[in-house]
Scaffold this active site. Structure first.
Site, short mmCIF file in Angstrom:
data_model
loop_
_atom_site.label_atom_id
_atom_site.label_comp_id
_atom_site.label_asym_id
_atom_site.label_seq_id
_atom_site.Cartn_x
_atom_site.Cartn_y
_atom_site.Cartn_z
N GLU A 139 44.27 35.27 27.06
CA GLU A 139 42.90 34.91 26.66
C GLU A 139 41.95 36.05 27.00
O GLU A 139 42.20 36.79 27.95
CB GLU A 139 42.42 33.66 27.44
CG GLU A 139 43.27 32.45 27.25
CD GLU A 139 42.86 31.31 28.20
OE1 GLU A 139 41.90 31.47 28.98
OE2 GLU A 139 43.51 30.26 28.13
N LYS A 141 38.95 37.77 28.85
CA LYS A 141 38.29 37.49 30.13
C LYS A 141 36.79 37.69 29.95
O LYS A 141 36.29 38.81 29.93
CB LYS A 141 38.83 38.41 31.23
CG LYS A 141 38.28 38.05 32.60
CD LYS A 141 39.00 38.79 33.70
CE LYS A 141 38.55 38.35 35.08
NZ LYS A 141 37.15 38.56 35.35
N ASP A 143 32.92 37.81 30.69
CA ASP A 143 32.22 38.27 31.89
C ASP A 143 30.93 37.48 32.09
O ASP A 143 29.85 37.91 31.68
CB ASP A 143 31.92 39.77 31.74
CG ASP A 143 31.66 40.40 33.07
OD1 ASP A 143 31.88 39.73 34.10
OD2 ASP A 143 31.22 41.56 33.09
N TYR A 251 37.99 27.01 29.47
CA TYR A 251 39.34 27.59 29.48
C TYR A 251 40.28 26.98 30.50
O TYR A 251 41.41 27.41 30.64
CB TYR A 251 39.29 29.10 29.67
CG TYR A 251 38.43 29.58 30.83
CD1 TYR A 251 38.74 29.27 32.14
CD2 TYR A 251 37.32 30.37 30.59
CE1 TYR A 251 37.97 29.72 33.19
CE2 TYR A 251 36.53 30.84 31.63
CZ TYR A 251 36.85 30.50 32.94
OH TYR A 251 36.08 30.94 33.97
N LYS A 343 42.58 44.16 33.49
CA LYS A 343 41.24 44.69 33.28
C LYS A 343 41.25 45.90 32.33
O LYS A 343 42.21 46.67 32.32
CB LYS A 343 40.63 45.13 34.62
CG LYS A 343 40.33 43.98 35.57
CD LYS A 343 39.03 43.31 35.20
CE LYS A 343 38.54 42.31 36.20
NZ LYS A 343 37.78 42.85 37.30
N CYS A 437 19.69 60.15 62.50
CA CYS A 437 19.53 58.88 61.79
C CYS A 437 18.17 58.88 61.08
O CYS A 437 17.15 59.18 61.71
CB CYS A 437 19.61 57.73 62.79
SG CYS A 437 19.15 56.15 62.06
N CYS A 440 16.02 55.91 63.14
CA CYS A 440 15.60 56.00 64.54
C CYS A 440 15.65 57.42 65.08
O CYS A 440 15.21 57.68 66.20
CB CYS A 440 16.45 55.08 65.42
SG CYS A 440 18.12 55.68 65.66
N CYS A 455 25.33 55.98 63.44
CA CYS A 455 24.16 56.19 64.27
C CYS A 455 24.44 55.46 65.59
O CYS A 455 24.71 54.26 65.59
CB CYS A 455 22.92 55.58 63.60
SG CYS A 455 21.57 55.34 64.77
N CYS A 461 17.97 51.19 67.40
CA CYS A 461 17.72 51.63 66.02
C CYS A 461 17.22 50.43 65.22
O CYS A 461 17.97 49.46 65.03
CB CYS A 461 19.01 52.18 65.41
SG CYS A 461 18.85 52.56 63.66
P1 AMP Z 1 37.02 37.50 39.31
O1 AMP Z 1 35.58 37.20 38.97
O2 AMP Z 1 37.37 38.93 39.19
O3 AMP Z 1 37.42 36.82 40.57
O4 AMP Z 1 37.89 36.84 38.15
C1 AMP Z 1 38.07 35.49 38.08
C2 AMP Z 1 37.05 34.91 37.16
O5 AMP Z 1 37.31 35.27 35.83
C3 AMP Z 1 37.09 33.42 37.12
O6 AMP Z 1 36.46 32.85 38.22
C4 AMP Z 1 36.34 33.16 35.86
O7 AMP Z 1 34.96 33.12 36.14
C5 AMP Z 1 36.56 34.41 35.01
N1 AMP Z 1 37.24 34.20 33.72
C6 AMP Z 1 36.78 34.70 32.57
N2 AMP Z 1 37.55 34.37 31.54
C7 AMP Z 1 38.55 33.61 32.03
C8 AMP Z 1 39.68 32.94 31.47
N3 AMP Z 1 39.96 33.04 30.18
N4 AMP Z 1 40.48 32.23 32.29
C9 AMP Z 1 40.23 32.17 33.62
N5 AMP Z 1 39.18 32.77 34.22
C10 AMP Z 1 38.35 33.49 33.45
#
Ligand code: AMP
Length: 746
Positions: A139, A141, A143, A251, A343, A437, A440, A455, A461
């Site tokens: 699937e 991923k 963001d 998902y 990734k 530093c 301080c 430091c 400090c």
């Molecule tokens: P990380 O933020 O690096 O810990 O990655 C895990 C996060 O990826 C999960 O907590 C989800 O928020 C996100 N995520 C995005 N797409 C998916 C997907 N298709 N399945 C599972 N997690 C996902």
């Protein structure tokens, strides 16, 4: 967005490990990486203000895990490898997740994915032949930020963020404003209780339009779509959320009152039927042996499609499709074994370094930060990057005025990848670490073999005092409401705070203080911006913090590597802070028996003992602890730490120490170990007087002999499984058979 001290990142670990590095140096590197990870986790998850990009974060994490893998003996029991996200922020009601919301492990190459497949095949006995095909659901991923939606009888009742994975923020009112989140599920084939998990995100166009609108109204710009989504969902006023163009992809499942499907594809089909939008395109790939070809093909297709999707993705998620296999694979600390994220490589751009400034962290660590000519990387404007430490600057020969390659993978501050020497200005000079530093003025120190510069100002400090006190009263520690960073800074500036004990003296000395100039200060209630109510609320919160739990107090002390999990281990063993300190005093005095008694605690290793000893041996720490715990002639101690309270347990093996030996027929050793740990047992590698059970399969050798000598209970595999079957009802469902029908996958 301010780059904060403590944000040190890939220090010495970015260089190959030297064979000769001593445990002390390795420990220092591990601690530096762990500290940086914890800091960035908090910035990213709790504050929505990340300071480094995803790629830099991933690189940090990779370095940390690689170092741990090479030196498992140095592993802290609650390092960042075990943590998910960050604790929920104040302002929202907290919501305890019925099934933890975990993170995902990362792969960065086809060979990482092959390793993941190999681990999967080794874990499940029937896949060891290498031939049985494995269906993997791939699937995109997305963001954004993950969100759990609980439906009862088909109606949405609670929406919660991931928070720290165990407890999130109740954002129900906000989630109800998102059109993609059904208030009522379609059809009637859903179970009575259904928790749907997915990602709240913002499409690229909507993100750009929102930032344009923020500009026009003089509002805060968001660094990227992920931040915009998180900031918009976590508004205390749901009306603001309603005006933000948020979307939701489903998902996964969390808690459900009945099984739903047998595969991840099956879950996706149900989610679609019930009215959810899914993250397309998903694909199920059949993997034979360790052939990553089909997964690579999907990865490449997604990488090319990425720019045209209209929303940010930072990779793909690979999930073992069969839910019964998912259940048996289970979880390892912060992420499931049955899923991983692959990734994408980071995006890059060129820019120039305008200035390098140093920041001071809680422990006095100095982090050089590059201030950049703002540049758009993948559509996001970036202007700062951490330069980690002196070694890193020297290795890359980074200088003020240099043109540099910076990279990010969908987030804020980039990493400086390299300098373009060809365009270096003619009069450029190497950057020198300042001798003093910046806060301080103390002469900075760097121990031989250690990457970081410190430091030594300690509590003299102001930067360190601020950071230490903020940590001491922070949420995982004493959690004193109303004593945020701003107020701490104010009290320090006026000369009221220097050490933790001063916090508890605030109320009793109120109105009797002299300021830095020796002039009397008025009572807090008369200060500008304060009043009777806010002053007494603060004093009450401080009063409440005078009887902290053992764990909170230990966390508050800020001892390297000692977080909640380690504090619990120590609490279970010592019960009181006094007993722990008495033991540490002996350790400091070189008492071998005391050191051995600490090391005998399962989960406490040499490096942790060294950190505890160093903490106790430090005169500043000793003085500040004495001031907190000792009663004066006319007053009780400022702080009375509660004795440790062990959690109640329903598993017959909780707290027991188990050793496995010989061959197991029903499951792999890895699976058996994970199952025991999920039920609260500690799994040890060798038999000792502390062992409760030896689980012995055919071929057991010296361990069985040793167990017989020591009178340890020896169980064969069948008796062991019979013992596990005595686990209280409900426990097995959620902890042993933690399948996706019962557990979510994010
Ligand atoms: P990380 O933020 O690096 O810990 O990655 C895990 C996060 O990826 C999960 O907590 C989800 O928020 C996100 N995520 C995005 N797409 C998916 C997907 N298709 N399945 C599972 N997690 C996902």
């Amino acid at each position: 967005m301010a780059f904060r001290p403590g944000a040190c990142a890939r220090d010495a670990c970015s260089r190959p490990e030297r064979m000769s590095e001593s445990p002390k140096v390795l420990r220092a590197r591990l601690a530096a990486l762990a500290g940086a990870l914890a800091y960035h986790d908090h910035q990213y998850h709790a504050l929505d203000t990340p300071e480094i990009d995803d790629a830099a974060y991933d690189a940090l994490r990779r370095d940390y895990l690689a170092l741990l893998a090479a030196h498992p003996e140095l592993a802290p029991t609650d390092g960042p490898q075990l943590r998910v996200g960050s604790a929920p922020v104040e302002g929202f009601r907290k919501h305890a997740h019925a099934v933890p919301m975990l993170s995902l492990d990362n792969c960065f190459s086809a060979s990482d994915v092959r390793d993941w497949l190999e681990t999967t095949r080794n874990f499940l006995l029937e896949l060891r032949d290498g031939q049985t095909p494995i269906a993997v659901c791939c699937e995109p991923k997305v963001d954004g930020l993950s969100c759990a939606l609980r439906y009862e009888q088909g109606r949405l009742v609670i929406a919660a963020t991931r928070g720290n994975g165990v407890e999130g923020e109740d954002v129900t009112a906000n989630a109800r404003t998102i059109a993609d989140i059904p208030q009522q599920l379609t059809g009637n084939a859903w179970p009575d209780v259904l928790e749907v998990r997915g990602e709240v995100f913002m499409a690229d166009q909507d993100f750009l339009a929102l930032n344009a609108q923020q500009d026009a109204q003089g509002g805060k710009r968001f660094a990227n779509p992920r931040n915009a989504a998180a900031g918009s969902l976590r508004q205390l006023d749901a009306e603001i959320t309603r005006q933000r163009p948020l979307r939701f992809f489903a998902y996964a499942l969390g808690e459900t009152s009945a099984p739903i499907a047998q595969t991840q594809q099956g879950i996706r089909a149900c989610l679609q039927q019930w009215g959810f939008v899914l993250n397309h395109p998903a694909e199920v790939c059949e993997v034979t042996g360790l052939d990553v070809g089909p997964l690579q093909a999907y990865h490449d297709r997604m990488a090319s499609a990425r720019a045209g999707l209209g929303f940010s993705i930072d990779g793909m998620v690979l999930k073992i499709d069969r839910l019964d296999w998912q259940a048996r694979l289970g979880f390892v600390s912060r992420s499931p074994r049955w899923a991983t994220a692959w990734k994408f490589p980071p995006e890059q751009a060129f820019t120039r370094i305008e200035e390098i400034r140093c920041q001071v962290g809680r422990t006095g660590r100095i982090t050089p930060v590059a201030h950049l000519q703002p540049v758009a990387v993948g559509g996001v404007l970036v202007s700062r990057a951490t330069l980690h430490n002196a070694d890193e600057i020297q290795r890359k020969d980074v200088r003020v005025g240099d043109e540099v390659v910076v990279q990010r993978a969908g987030d804020v501050i980039p990493q400086v990848v390299e300098v373009r020497l060809a365009s270096r200005p003619t009069h450029s000079v190497p950057w020198q670490f300042p001798p003093n530093c910046p806060v301080c003025g103390s002469a900075l120190r760097r121990e031989p073999g250690v990457a970081d510069t410190y430091c030594p100002g300690g509590l003299s400090c102001p930067a360190q005092v601020q950071e230490r006190l903020s940590h001491f009263v922070g949420r995982p520690a004493l959690d004193i409401e109303g004593l945020g960073e701003r107020n701490i800074a104010l009290f320090i500036e006026r000369g009221l705070l220097q050490a933790p004990a001063d916090i508890f003296a605030l109320a009793s000395r109120d109105g009797r203080w002299a300021g830095r100039d020796g002039q009397p200060l008025p009572p807090l209630a008369d200060w500008e911006g304060w009043g009777e109510q806010s002053a007494s609320k603060l004093f009450e919160a401080i009063e409440r913090a005078r009887t902290p739990t053992f764990e909170r107090f230990l966390v508050a002390l800020g001892i390297r590597q000692v977080g909640e999990a380690t504090a619990r281990l120590l609490g279970r063993h010592f019960l009181t802070v006094e007993a722990l300190l008495a033991c540490l005093d002996l350790v400091v005095a070189g008492d071998a028996e005391a050191t051995a008694s600490l090391l005998a605690i399962d989960g406490i290793g040499d490096s942790m003992v060294a950190d505890l000893r160093d903490f106790r041996a430090d005169p500043h720490n000793r003085a500040s602890l004495d001031a907190l715990l000792d009663s004066g002639p006319d007053r009780p101690a400022w702080v009375r730490v509660q004795p440790f309270m062990p959690p109640a347990s329903v598993s017959p093996i909780a707290g027991k120490t188990v050793v496995f030996t010989g061959t197991l027929a029903r499951m792999s050793r890895g699976e058996a170990k994970a199952q025991a740990e999920n039920l609260g047992a500690k799994v040890a590698g060798s038999v000792s007087a502390r062992t409760d059970y030896l689980v012995a399969g055919p071929g057991a050798g010296s361990k069985a002999t040793r167990a017989a000598e020591l009178g340890v209970v020896v169980l064969d595999e069948a008796s062991w499984l019979a013992l596990l079957a005595q686990t209280a009802p409900g426990q097995t469902d959620t902890q042993v058979a933690d399948g996706a029908t019962d557990r979510g996958d994010d």
